[in-house]
Design an enzyme around this catalytic site. Structure first.
Site, short mmCIF file in Angstrom:
data_model
loop_
_atom_site.label_atom_id
_atom_site.label_comp_id
_atom_site.label_asym_id
_atom_site.label_seq_id
_atom_site.Cartn_x
_atom_site.Cartn_y
_atom_site.Cartn_z
N LEU A 1 0.81 -1.21 0.00
CA LEU A 1 0.00 0.00 0.00
C LEU A 1 0.85 1.26 0.00
O LEU A 1 0.43 2.28 -0.55
CB LEU A 1 -0.96 -0.01 1.19
CG LEU A 1 -1.97 -1.16 1.19
CD1 LEU A 1 -2.97 -0.99 2.33
CD2 LEU A 1 -2.71 -1.26 -0.15
N ASP A 2 2.03 1.22 0.60
CA ASP A 2 2.91 2.38 0.51
C ASP A 2 3.24 2.67 -0.95
O ASP A 2 3.24 3.83 -1.38
CB ASP A 2 4.20 2.13 1.29
CG ASP A 2 4.07 2.49 2.76
OD1 ASP A 2 3.18 3.30 3.11
OD2 ASP A 2 4.85 1.97 3.56
#
Length: 594
Positions: free
Chosen positions: A453-454
């Site tokens: 997700l980063d």
């Protein structure tokens, strides 16, 4: 085209139309994002080979994109083979001790967001005087971008600072409830485990792998820590977290997430009050189709991955990126392993940027930052919620000194969930059911220790900034744009949540994207060939011979990359991966514009 400032529009792609053709795992996401940005669907793309997107209208020349899985002849024909070749399976599988495929279509999703970025950038370039552009994106390049930090570390001058070995969260309570634990403070870590009666040696030995799990994609904890949590009920574990300052988050299911999904777009755009600053000098640097953001300045006050990656992508599109770093510089510059004394991982996201040290706690430095923002086009940050307003550096504050500024905030939750825990990658994965979506049926849910997700959040951040820049060009007003890890999770889990809505199984079937062992490694069959390929016993064949055997029977497969440093010499990516001025591995730009 007509002067952008005279165009009445609410969303950046209002009055434009688009057409798509090609792999639905990619083009369905492209179409959804174009619709959310205001474009209408005009049906299939114009005549040509499959894998095309066209976007036109509102006085713009058509912007065109070609989307592919990989270059012809590479053997990479779908999500599974791209994950295998780029090292995604190897990184995601570190926690388990062997390569594992992500059950979600991560490479395709990233490719789609990158495609929309390229289309938006092309229109921004046109509005600034450049000619029309044609963008080419490939899932293979998106996959390399996703593992770029791990690849950089594998090619560094020194070894990892933490052990690469199987193990990691989530933890389990006595009731069998899976939960994620998060803290950035070693004192809070120690206090949490002391409150649960963990052995002191296990508590101390567990901190380093926990601290480095974002960097290494694994966390070989002492078994005693897992035993401790399995001996306590969840309320007692929650109490220990509250008392210590750590946070826990129970892993949600896709069914639970489907009940609370609000249907919001993965980013938001809000025009700022006030008209354009006519006295502000225009840049003397002309954009081009290949560098549509040339002449624009991005101020980036970002740490770790999300905001720095977004700014890195804007720099690849031609913008000048100036990092705002604390006195003494970004401490992550020294994070091991290093190349020529600089963190290889840091270089993967920050090479080529300028840097200015600013003490945001000092009034004089905050005034200096406002002066810099007055001359910039984008201010991008990922400070803690409320920090920008506290410092007098929020969107409305900076609009007073630069009404044409695009103010971008990449956050964890975008203030969309009332009970949100700390907005870090693995906590968001746990809370949004990504931990279930990336694992097939039959495997316990677990957030991937690859920073899914980063990275995807950084891609969304760049997409949002480009949408804001286009909206500014079309209206003459500055824009506040917000993106988040939650928005990235929603994009990634959307297919699974749609299956839930249709009453179908939310997760992929057991064994989905599980590589097959060979005598000297692993191979991954294409998704549509996996069932037939599993009937072959390949354990006595070399990987090359096993791929050839399956190919002779009409089955597509490719070797699984297990050593990321070997990607430099991998014929599937010939000439793609280089080294920067510090000697750190550097992946190619994820798209090309001509």
């Amino acid at each position: 085209m007509a002067s952008p400032a005279t165009t009445q529009t609410v969303r950046p792609l209002d009055t434009l139309g688009f057409g798509t053709s090609g792999p639905p795992q990619i083009t369905d996401v492209v179409a959804e994002h174009l619709r959310l940005l205001g474009a209408r669907s005009d049906g299939p793309a114009d005549d040509g080979p499959p894998g095309r997107v066209t976007l036109s209208g509102a006085g713009f020349d058509p912007a065109r994109a070609t989307v592919t899985w990989a270059k012809p002849g590479s053997g990479l024909v779908d999500e599974a083979t791209v994950q295998a070749a780029t090292g995604m399976m190897a990184v995601h599988g570190r926690r388990d001790g062997s390569p594992r495929g992500l059950a979600a279509d991560y490479a395709a999703t990233a490719t789609a967001v990158l495609t929309v970025q390229g289309l938006l950038a092309g229109l921004v370039g046109q509005a600034r005087g450049a000619g029309p552009s044609h963008i080419t994106t490939g899932a293979d390049r998106a996959g390399l971008l996703a593992v770029s930090q791990y690849l950089a570390a594998a090619g560094a001058d020194e070894g990892e600072a933490a052990e690469l070995a199987p193990g990691g969260p989530p933890f389990t309570s006595v009731e069998g409830v899976l939960f994620e634990l998060e803290t950035l403070d070693p004192g809070a870590w120690a206090a949490f485990w002391r409150a649960l009666g963990a052995p002191a040696d296990a508590m101390r030995a567990g901190w380093r792998p926990f601290q480095f799990r974002y960097a290494t994609a694994c966390a070989p904890f002492p078994p005693a820590l897992h035993s401790v949590t399995r001996s306590h009920p969840l309320p007692r574990i929650r109490q220990a977290a509250v008392l210590s300052g750590a946070e826990v988050c129970v892993l949600r299911t896709l069914a639970e997430r489907a009940l609370e999904t609000d249907g919001a777009a993965p980013w938001s755009l809000r025009p700022l009050a006030g008209g354009p600053d006519a006295s502000r000098p225009r840049t003397t640097v002309s954009p081009s189709a290949a560098r549509p953001l040339a002449g624009l300045t991005v101020l980036e006050a970002g740490r770790r991955i999300q905001a720095p990656l977004a700014a890195h992508l804007l720099g690849l599109l031609g913008a000048e990126v100036i990092r705002i770093e604390p006195p003494g510089g970004d401490p992550l510059r020294g994070m091991p392993p290093a190349c020529s004394g600089i963190s290889a991982r840091w270089l993967a996201l920050n090479r080529g940027k300028k840097a200015v040290e600013v003490d945001i706690k000092a009034g004089a430095d905050r005034r200096r930052l406002r002066e810099m923002a007055a001359e910039a086009d984008v201010f991008l940050h990922n400070w803690a919620p409320g920090k920008a307003a506290e410092l007098g550096l929020d969107a409305d504050d900076l609009a007073r000194v630069n009404p044409a500024l695009v103010h971008a905030y990449t956050s964890g939750w975008a203030e969309r969930l009332q009970d949100a825990p700390m907005g870090t990658d693995f906590m968001v994965q746990a809370r949004t059911a990504v931990g279930e979506a990336v694992r097939p049926e039959g495997e316990p849910p677990a957030p991937s220790l690859m920073t899914l997700l980063d990275v995807l959040g950084g891609l969304h951040g760049a997409e949002a900034v480009l949408a804001g820049l286009l909206l500014r060009e079309r209206t003459g007003h500055g824009v506040r744009v917000d993106s988040s890890l939650l928005g990235a999770a929603d994009t990634l889990t959307a297919p699974a949540l749609r299956r839930v809505a249709r009453g179908e199984p939310a997760r992929r079937p057991a064994g989905f994207r599980y590589p097959l062992a060979t005598a000297d490694g692993w191979l991954a069959p294409a998704d549509e060939c996996a069932g037939a390929a599993a009937a072959y016993d390949l354990r006595d064949l070399s990987t090359g011979d096993a791929v050839a055997l399956l190919s002779s029977h009409g089955l597509a497969a490719t070797a699984v990359t297990t050593d990321l440093s070997a990607l430099h010499h991998d014929a599937r990516f010939a000439g793609s991966i280089g080294r920067d001025a510090h000697g750190a591995p550097a992946v190619p730009a994820p798209w090309s514009l001509v």
